[in-house]
Scaffold this active site. Structure first.
Site, short mmCIF file in Angstrom:
data_model
loop_
_atom_site.label_atom_id
_atom_site.label_comp_id
_atom_site.label_asym_id
_atom_site.label_seq_id
_atom_site.Cartn_x
_atom_site.Cartn_y
_atom_site.Cartn_z
N ALA A 1 12.02 -37.99 79.56
CA ALA A 1 11.38 -37.00 78.68
C ALA A 1 9.97 -36.69 79.16
O ALA A 1 9.18 -37.60 79.40
CB ALA A 1 11.36 -37.52 77.25
N CYS B 1 19.36 -44.40 74.71
CA CYS B 1 18.02 -44.34 74.13
C CYS B 1 17.80 -45.47 73.12
O CYS B 1 18.57 -45.62 72.17
CB CYS B 1 17.80 -43.00 73.46
N ARG C 1 11.64 -45.17 85.98
CA ARG C 1 10.19 -45.43 85.99
C ARG C 1 9.63 -45.73 87.38
O ARG C 1 8.46 -45.49 87.64
CB ARG C 1 9.87 -46.59 85.05
#
Length: 382
Positions: free
Chosen positions: A28, A113, A242
């Site tokens: 996101a 999520c 990440r």
């Protein structure tokens, strides 16, 4: 360093050869068209680069912001879109819109999520616990995408927590219902992004799901990590999230590693400055200069991690507002500073483990296929 030929993986997602077997995870506020293009410029054009999460209900309602988010570059192929939903009906309708209007070539379904605002309504990583409902949602997407030849893949976590593991059932169900691949983030929802990913779960999923590819996700911060994951788990490819924040050149390193070529050294600060400038211009092209510069600010600390940059210069870059200002600030960096060891390792949010917030009675009946109330949200992007 190179990977042994016997562990090099070839990966197909439906009609698409994914070579090397590397996927940019949707994040996101990160994986918009500008960042995806930058990653592709370093990596292989035939790897997969997934756009930010889109919610099924927002597609059905034709939410303007969501439809704008479904933006792909002119040469971006296959166009990979992640879709979130909790209702088989809206998932089916959204998929029909996406494939009927030729908006994507591949749909990845998000059941990973861990955010409390999502799990407290039964969505995200909470949903695979409801096996029948999970099955109906996957079936709805696969059947709606099938006539157009668009492959559907499914991403999920190990489970809600250590007492409620869902990944083996989720993998088998996705396989049964025609998903073309599954991806496992090897953490529970309770872990969020903390601690260590349990790669042994990826190996167990690979053993349980025999006919479709299994992709591994979690703690890939270097090309060496990716090679280790494949060697230790037997997975068919890796999903990187990440680890590439402020480091889009990681995809070049991954490409070299998977092809058995020498991994290039980390860039100098001068090269990082050029990449950061390129990122800023891509964002300005996509969002306009003002909005693009505001979007770039969150990337600055990731790009500069470990480099010797003074506090004042860091602050200036973190508040940059124009392309001209960006160029001036980047020009003040020491171009000869070498890539520092401190730039390696984890980056991005990690947080702390926490009890997963669930709807009342959620754990009572895993066969209950009732659509959770209020979880079919409009907000795209995470």
């Amino acid at each position: 360093m190179s990977i042994a030929p016997e562990t090099t993986k070839s990966l197909r997602i439906g009609p698409y050869a994914v070579d090397p077997a590397v996927v940019l995870a949707p994040m996101a506020g990160i994986t918009n068209v500008a960042f995806r293009q930058l990653c592709r410029e370093f990596g292989s054009p035939t790897s997969l680069y997934v756009c930010e999460m889109i919610t099924a209900r927002a597609v059905v309602e034709r939410d303007a912001k969501t439809m704008e988010m479904i933006t792909f570059g002119e040469h971006e192929h296959p166009r990979s879109l992640q879709l979130y939903g909790v209702d088989p009906a809206s998932m089916s309708e959204a998929t029909k819109i996406i494939v009927g209007e030729d908006r994507a070539d591949h749909i990845d379904m998000n059941f990973g999520c861990p955010v409390p605002k999502v799990t407290r309504k039964g969505g995200g990583a909470a949903l695979p616990y409801k096996r029948r409902l999970f099955r109906e949602i996957v079936r709805a997407a696969v059947r709606a995408a099938e006539p157009a030849g668009v492959p559907v893949t499914v991403k999920f976590r190990i489970g809600i927590d250590d007492e409620h593991l869902t990944y083996l059932d989720a993998g088998r169900i996705a396989e049964d219902e025609g998903a073309q691949a599954v991806a496992l983030h090897a953490r529970t929802a309770a872990q969020r992004y903390s601690g260590q990913a349990d790669w042994s779960a990826i190996a167990r999923l690979k053993e349980a799901v025999g006919s479709i590819p299994v992709l591994g996700n979690g703690d890939i911060f270097s090309a060496r990590d990716a090679l280790d994951m494949v060697a230790r788990t037997g997975c068919d490819g890796v999903v990187v999230g990440r680890g590439c924040l402020g480091r889009p050149w990681l995809f070049g390193e991954l490409q070299a590693a998977f092809r058995g070529e020498p991994i290039p050294p980390g860039p100098t600060l001068g090269r990082v400055a050029a990449i950061l400038g390129r990122h800023g211009r891509l964002l300005a092209d996509h969002l306009g200069e003002d909005k693009g510069m505001r979007d770039l600010r969150k990337h600055v600390a990731w790009y500069l991690k470990g480099f010797p940059v003074g506090a004042e210069l860091r602050r200036g870059l973190a508040m940059v507002s124009t392309l001209g200002e960006l160029d001036d600030l980047l020009g003040a960096l020491d171009p000869h500073a070498e890539f520092p060891p401190d730039a390696e390792g984890p980056r991005g949010r990690q947080g702390s483990p926490a009890k997963v917030v669930l709807p009342e009675g959620w754990l009572d009946d895993p066969e209950d296929a009732t659509v959770p109330v209020g979880a079919d949200v409009m907000h795209s992007g995470g």
